[in-house]
Design an enzyme around this catalytic site. Structure first.
Site, PDB file in Angstrom:
ATOM      1  N   GLY A  35       0.722  -1.384   0.091  1.00 58.52           N
ATOM      2  CA  GLY A  35       0.230  -0.433   0.014  1.00 58.52           C
ATOM      3  C   GLY A  35       1.071   1.080  -0.230  1.00 58.52           C
ATOM      4  N   GLY A  37       0.220   4.779  -0.019  1.00 59.94           N
ATOM      5  CA  GLY A  37      -0.671   5.445   0.584  1.00 59.94           C
ATOM      6  C   GLY A  37      -0.215   6.582   1.609  1.00 59.94           C
ATOM      7  CG  PHE A  38      -1.500  10.101   3.355  1.00 59.35           C
ATOM      8  CD1 PHE A  38      -0.973  11.617   3.079  1.00 59.35           C
ATOM      9  CD2 PHE A  38      -3.303  10.351   3.566  1.00 59.35           C
ATOM     10  CE1 PHE A  38      -0.999  12.019   2.529  1.00 59.35           C
ATOM     11  CE2 PHE A  38      -3.360  11.136   2.346  1.00 59.35           C
ATOM     12  CZ  PHE A  38      -3.058  12.226   2.071  1.00 59.35           C
ATOM     13  CD  GLU A 192     -12.502  19.771   2.745  1.00 59.67           C
ATOM     14  OE1 GLU A 192     -11.621  21.086   3.204  1.00 59.67           O
ATOM     15  OE2 GLU A 192     -12.730  18.783   2.688  1.00 59.67           O
ATOM     16  CG  ASP A 322      -7.597   5.517   6.519  1.00 57.03           C
ATOM     17  OD1 ASP A 322      -7.092   5.922   7.546  1.00 57.03           O
ATOM     18  OD2 ASP A 322      -8.027   5.854   5.658  1.00 57.03           O
ATOM     19  CB  ALA A 334      -4.433  12.591   6.240  1.00 58.49           C
ATOM     20  CD  GLN A 335      -0.706  15.041  10.739  1.00 51.51           C
ATOM     21  OE1 GLN A 335       0.013  14.177  11.511  1.00 51.51           O
ATOM     22  NE2 GLN A 335      -0.556  15.497   9.615  1.00 51.51           N
TER      23      GLN A 335
END
Length: 452
Positions: A35, A37-38, A192, A322, A334-335
């Site tokens: 993965g 991602g972040f 948003e 996640d 994200a954090q």
């Protein structure tokens, strides 16, 4: 005849995994990260100077900055602005190899994993950061008719359908024919999306589509709870509600979605809302195939890890982001993913060096959401338990700075800054032209074939 796409399945692939690094004559411990991602990128970066070999496996060839996907979906940014080529990591980090593949099976006793192409890769340490996908909560019709927004392709699909519907409405003879968008979910993403759509309607599309009259372009947010942005302070929730109303976004609160139809959203209170386009931003859950990876999962399918981010009962196997749930049960943002991935990398380095592991000490830096032109909410946590709550232009500037600096790569920062400032920032530039979706080309009918 051999299928060229699978011609290499009868031979062992060379991922460069057995190539010793400079200064290390013997193969080094092998870290496999699933993965990009972040969390996955944070883990890889934390091992930049470690004496290990890293294989980063991802089903896509790029990392996606998901917090700005809604800008792609609403014509504010190009897809390339929020994606980063994973192999670009090799420019600064030579101990990582990137493999474009998909995890299918894991044999933790033998310490190896099988990829979709039937190749097995052995590991000394395994890091699972495969992320999650859209959760429709079993809502009838949602998977078929609602548009999720968790990947680049999904965001582009929303943008394309948005402009297809607008062009169709412009050609219609009915004065009330337009575009009714329903956004399911009143969290930060839903707010948003709704704000960006309202900005697009007012600043970019009103002069471009004079054929669409009055309120024929409508944006509505549906939220099961009684308020939007429930994780924010009451002051910020009220401000966001007022700003959305000022921009013509209507809220339907206090009822969930019972079903999604091709042209409507049906709520649990019996209300039926006409919807030409339904955007789903109501939740996420792990991919179904995670159940076949032989990892302990909670009731929601997330991988259970300890405070040191090791998977329960599997020393040397880690999970973050996640897809993982720790005793602290951190939010899927994200954090937490970045900080979790970083501690995973540090703990693998500690295992290699024979040092004790560290527990994740999550630092909640706060949260923020943008509503429109110089309108945002931000809650910034300071040391000592203090918090600063910002609204209006100052919150928007903080939001802009944080998101620009969080992007990977200087080119992405420059192009995204230009796109966002053009869309929101200039008081004298009130009508930015949106990045148009891919509307089908108008072609003349084919001439009938000649006989004889």
């Amino acid at each position: 005849m051999t299928d060229p796409a699978h011609a290499d399945l009868d031979q062992e692939p060379d991922y460069g995994l057995e190539t010793p690094l400079a200064g290390h004559p013997e193969p080094l411990p092998h870290v496999v990260v699933v993965g990009g991602g972040f969390a996955g990128m944070a883990a890889v970066k934390a091992l930049r100077d470690a004496p290990v070999r890293i294989t980063l496996i991802d089903r896509r060839v790029y990392n996606t900055f998901q917090p700005l996907l809604y800008q792609v979906a609403t014509g504010g940014l190009n897809p390339g602005d929020v994606t980063y080529f994973l192999r670009g990591m090799r420019l600064k980090q030579k101990n990582v190899h990137v493999v474009h593949e998909h995890l299918v099976e894991a044999d933790h006793e033998a310490k190896k994993i099988r990829l979709l192409n039937d190749h097995w890769i052995s590991y000394d340490y395994l890091v699972v950061t495969a992320g999650v996908t859209t959760n429709f909560f079993g809502t009838p019709g949602a998977k078929e008719f609602a548009f999720p927004m968790y990947s680049r392709s999904q965001a582009m699909r929303i943008r394309d359908n948005l402009f297809i519907r607008l062009e169709r409405a412009a050609k219609s003879k009915r004065a009330d024919d337009g575009l009714r968008v329903v956004v399911v979910g009143g969290g930060a993403t839903g707010v948003e999306v709704a704000g960006a759509l309202a900005e697009l309607r007012t600043a970019g599309l009103a002069p471009a589509y004079p054929e669409i009259h009055g309120d024929a372009f409508e944006v509505k947010v549906v939220q099961r709870g009684g308020e939007i942005l429930k994780s924010f302070a009451p002051k910020l929730r009220r401000y966001a509600t007022q700003e959305l109303a000022r921009r013509g976004v209507s809220l339907h609160l206090g009822a969930g979605v019972a079903a999604v139809e091709r042209d409507a959203v049906v709520l649990t209170d019996g209300t039926r809302i006409h919807a030409d386009l339904t955007v789903w931003s109501a939740g996420v859950h792990p991919h179904e195939e995670v159940a076949g990876w032989h990892l302990p999962q909670d009731d929601y399918g997330r991988i259970k890890v300890g405070e040191d981010m090791q998977v329960e009962g599997l020393p040397g196997v880690f999970a973050a982001g996640d897809i993982a749930v720790s005793p602290a049960d951190l939010p899927q943002l994200a954090q937490p993913a970045i900080q979790g991935g970083t501690i995973v990398g540090r703990n693998i380095r500690a295992l290699v060096d024979g040092q004790p592991l560290q527990n994740l000490r999550y630092v909640d830096k706060g949260t923020m959401a943008v509503i429109g032109r110089r309108a945002a909410v931000a809650e910034i946590n300071l040391p000592g338990g203090r918090a600063i709550r910002l609204t209006k232009g100052m919150a928007w500037l903080v939001w802009l700075f944080v998101h620009i600096m969080s992007l990977v790569g200087p080119r992405n920062r420059v192009t995204t800054l230009a796109g966002l400032v053009t869309r929101y920032g200039f008081p004298f530039h009130r009508r930015p032209v949106p990045i148009v979706g891919d509307v089908p080309t108008v072609r003349p009918p084919k001439a009938p074939a000649r006989k004889g």
